[in-house]
Design an enzyme around this catalytic site. Sequence first.
Site, short mmCIF file in Angstrom:
data_model
loop_
_atom_site.label_atom_id
_atom_site.label_comp_id
_atom_site.label_asym_id
_atom_site.label_seq_id
_atom_site.Cartn_x
_atom_site.Cartn_y
_atom_site.Cartn_z
N GLY A 17 14.74 80.06 39.79
CA GLY A 17 15.47 81.32 39.68
C GLY A 17 15.05 82.17 38.50
N ILE A 18 16.00 82.95 38.01
CA ILE A 18 15.70 83.90 36.93
C ILE A 18 15.29 83.15 35.67
CG2 ILE A 18 16.56 85.86 35.60
CD1 ILE A 18 18.77 86.20 37.71
N SER A 143 27.28 88.41 33.27
CA SER A 143 27.12 89.07 34.57
C SER A 143 27.94 90.35 34.56
CB SER A 143 27.61 88.14 35.67
OG SER A 143 27.90 88.88 36.84
N TYR A 156 34.16 82.37 38.67
CA TYR A 156 32.86 82.81 38.14
C TYR A 156 33.03 84.02 37.22
CZ TYR A 156 28.13 84.70 37.99
OH TYR A 156 26.91 85.19 37.56
N LYS A 160 32.26 84.35 33.08
CA LYS A 160 31.31 85.27 32.45
C LYS A 160 32.02 86.17 31.42
CE LYS A 160 27.59 83.76 34.45
NZ LYS A 160 26.57 83.05 33.66
#
Length: 252
Positions: A17-18, A143, A156, A160
Amino acid sequence: MPRLDGKVAIITGAAQGIGAVYAQALADEGAKVMIADILDGNPTASRISAQGGTADFMQTDVSDESSVAAMVDATVAKWGGVDILINNAAIWASLRAKPFEDISPEEWDKLMAVNVKGPFLCARAVVPHMRAGKYGRIVNIASGTAYKGTPNFLHYVTSKGAVIAMTRALAREVGEDGITVNTLAPGLVLSEQVVASPELLEKLSAPVMASRAIKRDQLPQDLVGPLLFLVSDDAAFMTGEVTVIDGGSVMH
Ligand code: NAD
């Protein structure tokens, strides 16, 4: 000379991924990169080495104190210290959208253990080494959902938001030691796991695109410049901040 020549960087969640893109970018700038992931990061480390970079992998569960300690100890034993920590690992792409009442307390605890306790444990383990060198760069990956309050991902989004708050409080505790702590908050990025999750893409894509000033898909590469800036000497007097990179979806 590359910007991060001789620096030692730990990046969590970089097997794929990133994170794997960040790891390559840090290595391209001369950093020695330790990939810490619960999945096998050897292929990513080998790819970086094949491109002429320096990278290694240590299997790590960021929610487990002894696992994090073993990874940091191994990094220091191998390369003599830690200068940079990227707290990137998170439970995210495997999530299914659901009303908050359907999130079980067990699911909540598991996600918080990785997304919030993980960055805390990693920072706690590296800061003594950064203090010894009177230098450090910590970047926590949050995020844009924390600003938008994106529905149906309550655990989630909450995690964040906690990462952003942790960044601010930690920045104040370590600033005198030459350590900066900042947050990078991406928008919806077409990372490999997101592309492989049609449900996630379908749920998020249309509203995200509508909210952007720059109407195109966001790619992992869009985050590389800002990340390298945050870990470079150019950002030496910047700490406790959130850099949102999302094509102008969240402006704050
Ligand atoms: P991803 O799921 O592809 O990568 C996450 C990595 O974290 C994986 O390699 C996974 O194995 C690792 N990981 C999970 N639990 C772990 C644990 N307990 N210990 C160690 N490693 C663990 O996700 P991604 O899309 O590459 O996202 C990377 C980061 O960017 C995450 O923090 C995510 O929240 C954030 N982010 C992503 C997007 C996006 O659209 N992709 C948007 C905003 C923020």
